[in-house]
Design a protein around this motif. Structure first.
Motif, PDB file in Angstrom:
ATOM      1  N   ALA A  45       0.799  -1.245  -0.116  1.00 41.37           N
ATOM      2  CA  ALA A  45      -0.329  -0.071  -0.410  1.00 41.37           C
ATOM      3  C   ALA A  45       1.417   1.618  -0.076  1.00 41.37           C
ATOM      4  CB  ALA A  45      -0.981  -0.008   1.166  1.00 41.37           C
ATOM      5  N   LYS A  46       0.262   2.717   0.106  1.00 42.07           N
ATOM      6  CA  LYS A  46       0.442   3.402  -0.194  1.00 42.07           C
ATOM      7  C   LYS A  46       0.705   4.797   1.086  1.00 42.07           C
ATOM      8  CE  LYS A  46       2.003   4.740  -4.733  1.00 42.07           C
ATOM      9  NZ  LYS A  46       2.907   3.959  -4.669  1.00 42.07           N
ATOM     10  N   ALA A  47       1.560   5.162   1.740  1.00 43.73           N
ATOM     11  CA  ALA A  47       1.167   5.718   3.100  1.00 43.73           C
ATOM     12  C   ALA A  47      -0.014   6.757   3.097  1.00 43.73           C
ATOM     13  CB  ALA A  47       2.475   7.132   3.679  1.00 43.73           C
ATOM     14  N   GLY A  48      -1.170   6.389   3.577  1.00 47.97           N
ATOM     15  CA  GLY A  48      -2.357   7.388   3.487  1.00 47.97           C
ATOM     16  C   GLY A  48      -3.378   6.308   3.836  1.00 47.97           C
ATOM     17  N   ASP A  49      -3.009   5.710   2.563  1.00 48.06           N
ATOM     18  CA  ASP A  49      -4.290   4.818   2.194  1.00 48.06           C
ATOM     19  C   ASP A  49      -5.080   3.577   3.501  1.00 48.06           C
ATOM     20  OD1 ASP A  49      -3.185   5.185  -0.405  1.00 48.06           O
ATOM     21  OD2 ASP A  49      -2.049   2.850   0.118  1.00 48.06           O
ATOM     22  N   THR A  50      -5.847   3.258   2.859  1.00 46.22           N
ATOM     23  CA  THR A  50      -7.525   2.422   4.252  1.00 46.22           C
ATOM     24  C   THR A  50      -7.197   1.072   3.727  1.00 46.22           C
ATOM     25  OG1 THR A  50      -7.933   4.834   4.380  1.00 46.22           O
ATOM     26  CG2 THR A  50      -9.083   2.822   4.883  1.00 46.22           C
ATOM     27  N   ILE A  51      -6.441   0.106   4.428  1.00 41.68           N
ATOM     28  CA  ILE A  51      -6.356  -1.588   3.746  1.00 41.68           C
ATOM     29  C   ILE A  51      -7.775  -1.699   4.689  1.00 41.68           C
ATOM     30  CG2 ILE A  51      -4.964  -3.477   4.624  1.00 41.68           C
ATOM     31  CD1 ILE A  51      -3.273  -1.256   3.329  1.00 41.68           C
ATOM     32  N   VAL A  52      -8.142  -2.586   3.637  1.00 46.16           N
ATOM     33  CA  VAL A  52      -9.202  -3.354   4.240  1.00 46.16           C
ATOM     34  C   VAL A  52      -9.170  -5.031   4.150  1.00 46.16           C
ATOM     35  CG1 VAL A  52     -12.064  -3.491   4.111  1.00 46.16           C
ATOM     36  CG2 VAL A  52     -10.501  -0.997   3.512  1.00 46.16           C
ATOM     37  N   ILE A 127       3.732  -4.089   3.298  1.00 42.63           N
ATOM     38  CA  ILE A 127       4.660  -2.918   3.048  1.00 42.63           C
ATOM     39  C   ILE A 127       4.101  -2.122   2.537  1.00 42.63           C
ATOM     40  CG2 ILE A 127       5.629  -2.536   1.241  1.00 42.63           C
ATOM     41  CD1 ILE A 127       7.136  -6.280   1.289  1.00 42.63           C
ATOM     42  N   VAL A 128       4.426  -0.719   3.180  1.00 44.58           N
ATOM     43  CA  VAL A 128       3.808   0.476   3.281  1.00 44.58           C
ATOM     44  C   VAL A 128       4.889   1.790   2.234  1.00 44.58           C
ATOM     45  CG1 VAL A 128       2.722   2.664   4.215  1.00 44.58           C
ATOM     46  CG2 VAL A 128       2.180   0.561   5.466  1.00 44.58           C
ATOM     47  N   GLU A 129       4.623   1.795   1.316  1.00 46.04           N
ATOM     48  CA  GLU A 129       5.372   2.508   0.338  1.00 46.04           C
ATOM     49  C   GLU A 129       5.815   4.251   0.570  1.00 46.04           C
ATOM     50  OE1 GLU A 129       4.702   1.301  -3.792  1.00 46.04           O
ATOM     51  OE2 GLU A 129       5.195  -0.210  -3.239  1.00 46.04           O
ATOM     52  N   VAL A 130       5.980   5.135   0.371  1.00 46.06           N
ATOM     53  CA  VAL A 130       5.934   6.854   0.378  1.00 46.06           C
ATOM     54  C   VAL A 130       4.610   6.965  -0.442  1.00 46.06           C
ATOM     55  CG1 VAL A 130       7.683   6.922   1.000  1.00 46.06           C
ATOM     56  CG2 VAL A 130       7.678   7.280  -1.006  1.00 46.06           C
ATOM     57  N   ALA A 131       3.905   7.959  -0.014  1.00 51.89           N
ATOM     58  CA  ALA A 131       3.030   8.228  -0.352  1.00 51.89           C
ATOM     59  C   ALA A 131       3.250   8.904  -1.989  1.00 51.89           C
ATOM     60  CB  ALA A 131       2.105   9.311   0.333  1.00 51.89           C
ATOM     61  N   GLU A 132       2.141   9.184  -2.621  1.00 51.44           N
ATOM     62  CA  GLU A 132       2.277   9.106  -4.598  1.00 51.44           C
ATOM     63  C   GLU A 132       2.668  10.594  -3.983  1.00 51.44           C
ATOM     64  OE1 GLU A 132       0.601   6.986  -6.559  1.00 51.44           O
ATOM     65  OE2 GLU A 132       2.299   7.826  -7.516  1.00 51.44           O
ATOM     66  N   GLY A 133       3.980  11.120  -4.685  1.00 49.19           N
ATOM     67  CA  GLY A 133       4.864  12.029  -5.165  1.00 49.19           C
ATOM     68  C   GLY A 133       5.653  12.574  -4.059  1.00 49.19           C
ATOM     69  N   GLU A 134       5.856  11.380  -3.298  1.00 46.29           N
ATOM     70  CA  GLU A 134       6.622  11.521  -2.532  1.00 46.29           C
ATOM     71  C   GLU A 134       7.453  10.640  -3.327  1.00 46.29           C
ATOM     72  OE1 GLU A 134       6.053  13.004   1.629  1.00 46.29           O
ATOM     73  OE2 GLU A 134       4.930  14.615   0.310  1.00 46.29           O
ATOM     74  N   GLU A 135       8.811  10.870  -1.853  1.00 48.81           N
ATOM     75  CA  GLU A 135      10.741  10.228  -2.275  1.00 48.81           C
ATOM     76  C   GLU A 135      10.932   9.630  -1.121  1.00 48.81           C
ATOM     77  OE1 GLU A 135      13.675  11.873  -4.700  1.00 48.81           O
ATOM     78  OE2 GLU A 135      11.918  12.189  -6.485  1.00 48.81           O
ATOM     79  N   GLU A 136      11.360   8.410  -0.189  1.00 49.08           N
ATOM     80  CA  GLU A 136      12.251   7.734  -0.066  1.00 49.08           C
ATOM     81  C   GLU A 136      13.531   8.763   0.487  1.00 49.08           C
ATOM     82  OE1 GLU A 136      11.001   5.355   2.581  1.00 49.08           O
ATOM     83  OE2 GLU A 136      10.216   4.151   0.906  1.00 49.08           O
ATOM     84  N   PRO A 137      14.263   9.202   1.643  1.00 51.43           N
ATOM     85  CA  PRO A 137      15.309  10.338   1.450  1.00 51.43           C
ATOM     86  C   PRO A 137      17.108   9.099   1.206  1.00 51.43           C
ATOM     87  CG  PRO A 137      15.040   8.927   3.750  1.00 51.43           C
ATOM     88  CD  PRO A 137      13.776   8.580   3.141  1.00 51.43           C
ATOM     89  N   PHE A 138      16.529   7.798   0.450  1.00 52.40           N
ATOM     90  CA  PHE A 138      17.283   7.261  -0.136  1.00 52.40           C
ATOM     91  C   PHE A 138      17.515   7.018  -1.671  1.00 52.40           C
ATOM     92  CE2 PHE A 138      15.641   5.405   3.242  1.00 52.40           C
ATOM     93  CZ  PHE A 138      14.513   3.891   3.023  1.00 52.40           C
ATOM     94  N   HIS A 139      17.769   6.626  -2.141  1.00 56.61           N
ATOM     95  CA  HIS A 139      18.028   5.639  -4.092  1.00 56.61           C
ATOM     96  C   HIS A 139      18.108   4.765  -4.295  1.00 56.61           C
ATOM     97  CE1 HIS A 139      18.971   5.380  -8.244  1.00 56.61           C
ATOM     98  NE2 HIS A 139      19.481   4.774  -7.632  1.00 56.61           N
ATOM     99  N   TYR A 140      17.474   3.651  -4.482  1.00 55.36           N
ATOM    100  CA  TYR A 140      18.144   2.484  -4.993  1.00 55.36           C
ATOM    101  C   TYR A 140      16.789   2.152  -6.311  1.00 55.36           C
ATOM    102  CZ  TYR A 140      13.277   1.864  -2.323  1.00 55.36           C
ATOM    103  OH  TYR A 140      12.071   2.313  -1.800  1.00 55.36           O
ATOM    104  N   ASP A 141      17.708   1.129  -6.942  1.00 57.77           N
ATOM    105  CA  ASP A 141      17.273   0.827  -8.422  1.00 57.77           C
ATOM    106  C   ASP A 141      16.131  -0.470  -8.259  1.00 57.77           C
ATOM    107  OD1 ASP A 141      18.897   2.249  -9.662  1.00 57.77           O
ATOM    108  OD2 ASP A 141      20.721   1.111  -8.438  1.00 57.77           O
TER     109      ASP A 141
END
Ligand SMILES: O=C1O[C@H]([C@@H](O)CO)C(O)=C1O
Length: 567
Positions: A45-52, A127-141
């Motif tokens: 999911a993404k941060a801010g989502d509601t899980i049902v 697993i919760v990913e950052v919200a749409e348009g946000e970025e993690e403070p580190f890079h990975y491929d």
């Protein structure tokens, strides 16, 4: 509080929990699966989502709940998924809808929280990913998910019967370590990969000794999400030639830390970054070994498969060896090096840096009740009530959880942590600590010698409903002078923390989440043997508990109204 904002969305899942035949390690048994799968499906999911999650219980004769480990459940304490604490267990053939918001990014897990169903296989990744348009403070491929667990061939009913038997029958060490639900029992994957035909017994037709393979491209950076959901084992993960940089712990960013191997206790999660900077004509092993208890379980192995090499090509190097199980100095050094990422807000410090609103000291000891071996906190062994605490407190059913008995919260003066308890007898209790809403609470987790001489074990403690700051660790009995050494500058925020043998660990949290929250050792048999307490806060702010969570114990009886009889 839990309005869904326009960018976030609700993610719906329909799950059915039931027994399935499975061979996690080439030995078939009945395992608790979800939708016919073991481990259960991964939630992303993404941060801010509601899980049902619409959860149907298809276990024929057992109740079930699912705990969303690492999700704080602000405003939805009834969705925490703890039987007898946040809700009534869901009965066979009944459905319960878990609805909750995932408010920040992080690597988490979910698992059963009733009896020993977690050890029975009821778990998966969240697993919760950052919200749409946000970025993690580190890079990975690219990223991979490694859910680590341990596996027993004895079923959980035999395990539970043994733990409550007189004489006590301990479950012993696990047979196999699993990565993403797969392992190899009595099988040298290393020998097999190097062409030895006798390396594994593959006579069982359902046997799949294939290792977990991580396909990577040279000179890229990958994020490994690593979570441990073991029943007993403390683990160490080693990547050999590839350095790891730890960047996340329990859903919180940490100060980047470069390591060759790392400890992971049950209930903990990490993200590490690795760069594929080794000779690309080879593949490489990743090892997962046992820490903290004399291992009788072979390390689990995974393969870092440099593309375009075949994943099954002979390996040119040996699997990295994980550190000696009893090298506690090394384990301490690792734990002591985890700090919050720069810029993270420090813990509240109130009037004086070392004066919190409340300090609760919890001495964990191995004890006896009527000759049964138990784990106790301040000499009380947790036994859960038939009415969930959240329900009885919200509706004022004081008789339901022993409201009259208040557990103690200071350490016995001069307690000798290096000897077995002088009074090894304890009593059962509900172990509720009521916290003033919004209070800052420090908890000192004090370890000690078990019943046998010269034995003290690791206990990873997990707090529901909150993250906490890890203020410090020490050896021996905690004393007030130790508080002066607390790290109030950059302590890491976590939801699980280890208490080392004969030592103490200090944490701080803010009691700002209305609800009733378990705080317990995450070792499944230890929790089952009473090693936990309950924190309750802000009950007056708890909203309407869904009817489906309420119908058991004293509440179940009170809610029953006789039909009106016409005369
Ligand atoms: O709870 C436990 O019991 C055993 C042992 O202490 C008694 O047999 C063990 O290793 C545990 O962790």
């Amino acid at each position: 509080l839990w309005e869904v904002s326009s960018a976030s969305k609700a993610r719906h899942f329909k799950w059915e929990v039931g027994y399935v035949f499975w061979s996690p390690d080439c030995v078939e048994s009945a395992v608790i699966g979800i939708n016919g799968q073991f481990p259960g499906p991964t939630i992303r999911a993404k941060a801010g989502d509601t899980i049902v999650v619409e959860l149907k219980n298809s276990l024929p004769t057992e109740g079930v709940v699912i705990h969303w480990h690492g999700i704080r459940q602000f405003g939805t304490p009834w969705a925490d998924g703890t039987a007898s604490i946040s809700q009534c267990a869901i009965n066979p053939d009944e459905t319960f809808v878990y609805r909750f918001k995932v408010d920040k990014a992080g690597t988490h897990m979910y698992h059963g929280h009733y009896g020993m169903q977690r050890a029975g296989g009821l778990y998966g990744s969240l697993i919760v990913e950052v919200a749409e348009g946000e970025e993690e403070p580190f890079h990975y491929d690219g990223e991979f998910n490694l859910l680590l667990s341990d596996w027993y061939h004895q079923n959980i009913f035999d395990q539970m019967a043994g733990l409550s038997s007189k004489p006590f029958r301990w479950i012993g060490e696990p047979q196999t370590l699993l990565i993403n639900g797969r392992g190899q029992y009595n099988c040298s994957l290393e020998a097999k990969m190097n062409g030895s035909s006798s390396a594994c017994d593959t006579s069982s037709s359902s046997c799949d000794v294939e290792p977990v393979v991580l396909p990577v491209l040279p000179m890229k950076t990958y994020r490994l999400r690593i979570a441990s959901i073991t029943s007993l084992a403390s683990l160490n993960l080693a990547t050999g030639n590839h350095k790891m940089t730890v960047v996340e712990a329990d859903g919180n960013y940490v100060k980047p830390l470069a390591v060759d191997d790392m400890d992971i206790y049950s209930g903990e999660s990490y993200s590490v970054l690795i760069t594929t900077d080794q000779n690309p004509s080879s593949n490489y092993w990743i090892s997962v070994g046992v820490r903290g208890r004399l291992p009788k379980t072979q390390p689990a192995l995974a393969i870092l498969n440099y593309q375009p090499n075949s994943p099954s090509m002979a390996m040119s190097s040996r699997p990295p060896t994980t550190p000696a199980w009893n090298d506690y100095a090394r384990s301490r050094a690792f734990s002591h090096k985890i700090f919050s990422r720069q810029g993270a807000p420090p813990p509240p410090q109130n009037h004086h840096p070392s004066v919190p609103h409340r300090q609760i000291a919890l001495l964990g000891t191995q004890t006896r009740i009527d000759g049964h071996i138990r784990w106790s906190i301040n000499n009380i062994s947790l036994v859960l009530p038939s009415t969930p605490y959240l329900v009885s407190m919200r509706y004022g059913l004081k008789g339901a959880y022993g409201a009259a008995t208040k557990p103690t919260e200071s350490l016995p003066r001069g307690y000798n942590v290096s000897k077995p308890p002088t009074n090894p007898n304890s009593t059962e209790g509900g172990n509720v600590y009521r916290l003033r809403f919004n209070a800052t609470v420090d908890v000192i987790l004090q370890n000690a010698n078990a019943l046998a001489d010269n034995v003290s074990e690791i206990h990873p403690w997990h707090l529901h409903g909150h993250d906490f700051w890890v203020l410090g660790y020490g050896e021996g009995l905690f004393g007030e002078k130790d508080a002066a050494r607390f790290n109030l500058k950059n302590p890491p925020l976590r939801n699980t923390v280890v208490v080392f043998p004969y030592g103490w660990t200090a944490i701080r949290f803010v009691a700002n989440n209305p609800g009733v929250w378990a705080f317990h050792c995450h070792i499944e048999p230890h929790l089952h043997m009473g090693m936990g307490v309950i924190f309750a806060e802000g009950i007056e702010h708890v909203g309407k508990i869904p009817d489906e969570a309420v119908g058991c114990g004293m509440a179940g009886k009170m809610w029953m109204k006789p039909p009106r009889v016409k005369h």
